[in-house]
Design a protein around this motif. Sequence first.
Motif, PDB file in Angstrom:
ATOM      1  N   GLU A 124       0.829  -1.210   0.000  1.00 40.85           N
ATOM      2  CA  GLU A 124       0.000   0.000   0.000  1.00 40.85           C
ATOM      3  C   GLU A 124       0.865   1.261   0.000  1.00 40.85           C
ATOM      4  O   GLU A 124       0.531   2.257  -0.661  1.00 40.85           O
ATOM      5  N   TYR A 125       1.974   1.204   0.744  1.00 40.84           N
ATOM      6  CA  TYR A 125       2.892   2.350   0.750  1.00 40.84           C
ATOM      7  C   TYR A 125       3.447   2.613  -0.640  1.00 40.84           C
ATOM      8  O   TYR A 125       3.497   3.768  -1.101  1.00 40.84           O
ATOM      9  N   GLU A 126       3.851   1.531  -1.304  1.00 38.16           N
ATOM     10  CA  GLU A 126       4.384   1.709  -2.655  1.00 38.16           C
ATOM     11  C   GLU A 126       3.321   2.245  -3.608  1.00 38.16           C
ATOM     12  O   GLU A 126       3.616   3.091  -4.472  1.00 38.16           O
ATOM     13  N   GLU A 127       2.066   1.765  -3.435  1.00 32.73           N
ATOM     14  CA  GLU A 127       0.987   2.275  -4.283  1.00 32.73           C
ATOM     15  C   GLU A 127       0.754   3.759  -4.021  1.00 32.73           C
ATOM     16  O   GLU A 127       0.586   4.554  -4.958  1.00 32.73           O
ATOM     17  N   TYR A 128       0.715   4.142  -2.716  1.00 30.25           N
ATOM     18  CA  TYR A 128       0.507   5.553  -2.392  1.00 30.25           C
ATOM     19  C   TYR A 128       1.639   6.415  -2.922  1.00 30.25           C
ATOM     20  O   TYR A 128       1.419   7.494  -3.489  1.00 30.25           O
ATOM     21  N   VAL A 129       2.869   5.936  -2.747  1.00 26.30           N
ATOM     22  CA  VAL A 129       4.010   6.711  -3.243  1.00 26.30           C
ATOM     23  C   VAL A 129       3.957   6.830  -4.763  1.00 26.30           C
ATOM     24  O   VAL A 129       4.223   7.900  -5.335  1.00 26.30           O
ATOM     25  N   GLY A 130       3.595   5.701  -5.418  1.00 26.40           N
ATOM     26  CA  GLY A 130       3.509   5.744  -6.880  1.00 26.40           C
ATOM     27  C   GLY A 130       2.448   6.718  -7.366  1.00 26.40           C
ATOM     28  O   GLY A 130       2.683   7.506  -8.299  1.00 26.40           O
ATOM     29  N   ARG A 131       1.254   6.646  -6.705  1.00 28.00           N
ATOM     30  CA  ARG A 131       0.195   7.574  -7.113  1.00 28.00           C
ATOM     31  C   ARG A 131       0.591   9.019  -6.827  1.00 28.00           C
ATOM     32  O   ARG A 131       0.306   9.934  -7.627  1.00 28.00           O
ATOM     33  N   ALA A 132       1.221   9.230  -5.657  1.00 33.86           N
ATOM     34  CA  ALA A 132       1.635  10.600  -5.331  1.00 33.86           C
ATOM     35  C   ALA A 132       2.676  11.114  -6.316  1.00 33.86           C
ATOM     36  O   ALA A 132       2.630  12.282  -6.743  1.00 33.86           O
ATOM     37  N   GLN A 133       3.631  10.234  -6.669  1.00 42.06           N
ATOM     38  CA  GLN A 133       4.656  10.646  -7.628  1.00 42.06           C
ATOM     39  C   GLN A 133       4.035  10.942  -8.998  1.00 42.06           C
ATOM     40  O   GLN A 133       4.399  11.933  -9.665  1.00 42.06           O
ATOM     41  N   SER A 134       3.084  10.055  -9.378  1.00 37.10           N
ATOM     42  CA  SER A 134       2.417  10.299 -10.667  1.00 37.10           C
ATOM     43  C   SER A 134       1.644  11.607 -10.654  1.00 37.10           C
ATOM     44  O   SER A 134       1.667  12.386 -11.625  1.00 37.10           O
ATOM     45  N   GLU A 135       0.917  11.845  -9.514  1.00 42.77           N
ATOM     46  CA  GLU A 135       0.153  13.087  -9.416  1.00 42.77           C
ATOM     47  C   GLU A 135       1.078  14.293  -9.407  1.00 42.77           C
ATOM     48  O   GLU A 135       0.793  15.326 -10.052  1.00 42.77           O
ATOM     49  N   ALA A 173       4.206  38.522 -15.596  1.00 45.73           N
ATOM     50  CA  ALA A 173       3.784  38.286 -14.196  1.00 45.73           C
ATOM     51  C   ALA A 173       2.745  37.167 -14.117  1.00 45.73           C
ATOM     52  O   ALA A 173       2.779  36.320 -13.211  1.00 45.73           O
ATOM     53  N   GLU A 174       1.812  37.170 -15.070  1.00 43.78           N
ATOM     54  CA  GLU A 174       0.783  36.124 -15.076  1.00 43.78           C
ATOM     55  C   GLU A 174       1.405  34.755 -15.336  1.00 43.78           C
ATOM     56  O   GLU A 174       1.040  33.745 -14.714  1.00 43.78           O
ATOM     57  N   ALA A 175       2.358  34.720 -16.281  1.00 41.67           N
ATOM     58  CA  ALA A 175       3.037  33.449 -16.554  1.00 41.67           C
ATOM     59  C   ALA A 175       3.795  32.964 -15.324  1.00 41.67           C
ATOM     60  O   ALA A 175       3.745  31.770 -14.966  1.00 41.67           O
ATOM     61  N   LYS A 176       4.486  33.870 -14.656  1.00 42.45           N
ATOM     62  CA  LYS A 176       5.227  33.494 -13.442  1.00 42.45           C
ATOM     63  C   LYS A 176       4.277  33.031 -12.341  1.00 42.45           C
ATOM     64  O   LYS A 176       4.553  32.084 -11.597  1.00 42.45           O
ATOM     65  N   ARG A 177       3.113  33.735 -12.242  1.00 43.24           N
ATOM     66  CA  ARG A 177       2.136  33.349 -11.214  1.00 43.24           C
ATOM     67  C   ARG A 177       1.609  31.942 -11.458  1.00 43.24           C
ATOM     68  O   ARG A 177       1.458  31.131 -10.541  1.00 43.24           O
ATOM     69  N   ILE A 178       1.329  31.634 -12.745  1.00 43.64           N
ATOM     70  CA  ILE A 178       0.811  30.304 -13.071  1.00 43.64           C
ATOM     71  C   ILE A 178       1.848  29.232 -12.744  1.00 43.64           C
ATOM     72  O   ILE A 178       1.537  28.168 -12.180  1.00 43.64           O
ATOM     73  N   VAL A 179       3.103  29.501 -13.080  1.00 47.77           N
ATOM     74  CA  VAL A 179       4.170  28.542 -12.783  1.00 47.77           C
ATOM     75  C   VAL A 179       4.326  28.359 -11.276  1.00 47.77           C
ATOM     76  O   VAL A 179       4.469  27.238 -10.765  1.00 47.77           O
ATOM     77  N   ASP A 180       4.287  29.477 -10.520  1.00 50.83           N
ATOM     78  CA  ASP A 180       4.420  29.390  -9.061  1.00 50.83           C
ATOM     79  C   ASP A 180       3.259  28.596  -8.452  1.00 50.83           C
ATOM     80  O   ASP A 180       3.453  27.780  -7.527  1.00 50.83           O
ATOM     81  N   GLU A 181       2.051  28.856  -8.946  1.00 45.14           N
ATOM     82  CA  GLU A 181       0.904  28.099  -8.426  1.00 45.14           C
ATOM     83  C   GLU A 181       1.032  26.610  -8.727  1.00 45.14           C
ATOM     84  O   GLU A 181       0.691  25.748  -7.886  1.00 45.14           O
ATOM     85  N   ALA A 182       1.517  26.292  -9.944  1.00 50.47           N
ATOM     86  CA  ALA A 182       1.696  24.886 -10.297  1.00 50.47           C
ATOM     87  C   ALA A 182       2.727  24.227  -9.379  1.00 50.47           C
ATOM     88  O   ALA A 182       2.530  23.096  -8.888  1.00 50.47           O
ATOM     89  N   ASN A 183       3.825  24.942  -9.114  1.00 48.16           N
ATOM     90  CA  ASN A 183       4.852  24.400  -8.217  1.00 48.16           C
ATOM     91  C   ASN A 183       4.312  24.240  -6.790  1.00 48.16           C
ATOM     92  O   ASN A 183       4.585  23.249  -6.099  1.00 48.16           O
ATOM     93  N   GLU A 184       3.549  25.249  -6.321  1.00 46.81           N
ATOM     94  CA  GLU A 184       2.967  25.162  -4.972  1.00 46.81           C
ATOM     95  C   GLU A 184       1.987  24.004  -4.863  1.00 46.81           C
ATOM     96  O   GLU A 184       1.960  23.284  -3.852  1.00 46.81           O
ATOM     97  N   GLY A 186       2.048  21.282  -6.642  1.00 45.74           N
ATOM     98  CA  GLY A 186       2.825  20.040  -6.636  1.00 45.74           C
ATOM     99  C   GLY A 186       3.432  19.756  -5.263  1.00 45.74           C
ATOM    100  O   GLY A 186       3.394  18.627  -4.759  1.00 45.74           O
ATOM    101  N   GLU A 187       4.003  20.790  -4.623  1.00 44.50           N
ATOM    102  CA  GLU A 187       4.578  20.615  -3.287  1.00 44.50           C
ATOM    103  C   GLU A 187       3.511  20.265  -2.255  1.00 44.50           C
ATOM    104  O   GLU A 187       3.737  19.434  -1.359  1.00 44.50           O
ATOM    105  N   ARG A 188       2.336  20.914  -2.365  1.00 42.75           N
ATOM    106  CA  ARG A 188       1.255  20.628  -1.414  1.00 42.75           C
ATOM    107  C   ARG A 188       0.792  19.175  -1.541  1.00 42.75           C
ATOM    108  O   ARG A 188       0.595  18.467  -0.537  1.00 42.75           O
ATOM    109  N   LEU A 189       0.609  18.727  -2.807  1.00 41.53           N
ATOM    110  CA  LEU A 189       0.198  17.340  -3.003  1.00 41.53           C
ATOM    111  C   LEU A 189       1.252  16.362  -2.480  1.00 41.53           C
ATOM    112  O   LEU A 189       0.929  15.323  -1.882  1.00 41.53           O
ATOM    113  N   ARG A 190       2.511  16.687  -2.709  1.00 43.13           N
ATOM    114  CA  ARG A 190       3.571  15.803  -2.208  1.00 43.13           C
ATOM    115  C   ARG A 190       3.562  15.757  -0.674  1.00 43.13           C
ATOM    116  O   ARG A 190       3.738  14.698  -0.059  1.00 43.13           O
TER     117      ARG A 190
END
Length: 243
Positions: A124-135, A173-184, A186-190
């Motif tokens: 189950e840990y490997e499945e969760y890690v795999g899904r989290a990594q995929s997400e 600025a909008e492009a940077k904001r979108i990239v920052d939100e995407a990174n945030e 990703g970090e939140r999901l991880r």
Amino acid sequence: MYRVFEALDELVTIVEEARGVPMTSGCVVPRGDVLELLDDVRDAIPQELDDAQDVLDHRDEVVSTAAAQADKSVTDARNEADRTVGSARAEAEQLLADAREQADELLAEARAQAEQAVTAGRREYEEYVGRAQSEADRMVQAGRAAYEQSVHEGKAEQARLVADTEVVQAANAEAKRIVDEANEDGERLRSECDAYVDSRLADFEDLLSRTLRTVGKGRQQLRSPMGAPFDYEEWHAGNTGAN
């Protein structure tokens, strides 16, 4: 017994009233009356006296018989005691063997369940890690795609409005904001995935601790010569509560 005393009194009276023989201390008594009174005395004597006399006549034989019976009773009692002790010892050994066998079965079952729980936890840990990594990869890819799309749109907009500096800065600025939100994102999901996996591992760790305590308790009871039987209900209730 009353007739015995009465006949004796009559004999005394006959003797006292008998006619004396001259020049002697003897007397003349009626033979028939005396014999009749003696027969009455004999008939009136209780049977218990005869039995008592028989016992006295055969007392040595009775004592020997009683001693033999006493020795036989003692021997029989000793033999019965030996049989009882042997039976109790055999039963105790059988109970100990059954307890050890049951403890071995419970220990094997606990080990099997522990191994199964560890295997399931790892899977189950490997499945969760795999899904989290995929997400996370998907979010990163989406962020990159959004970033590239924004950059492309920004460049197009910049090319179209090259003279308008404020529009170009807003696009960047909008492009940077979108990239920052995407990174945030990703970090939140991880982080959420790591927290969930850590919680599941804590549950598995608690289950393994309970199982090890149960195994230790079973081994400790096995070391006792006549310990109480292993409490399977308590072990099962503990595992059920942990699940």
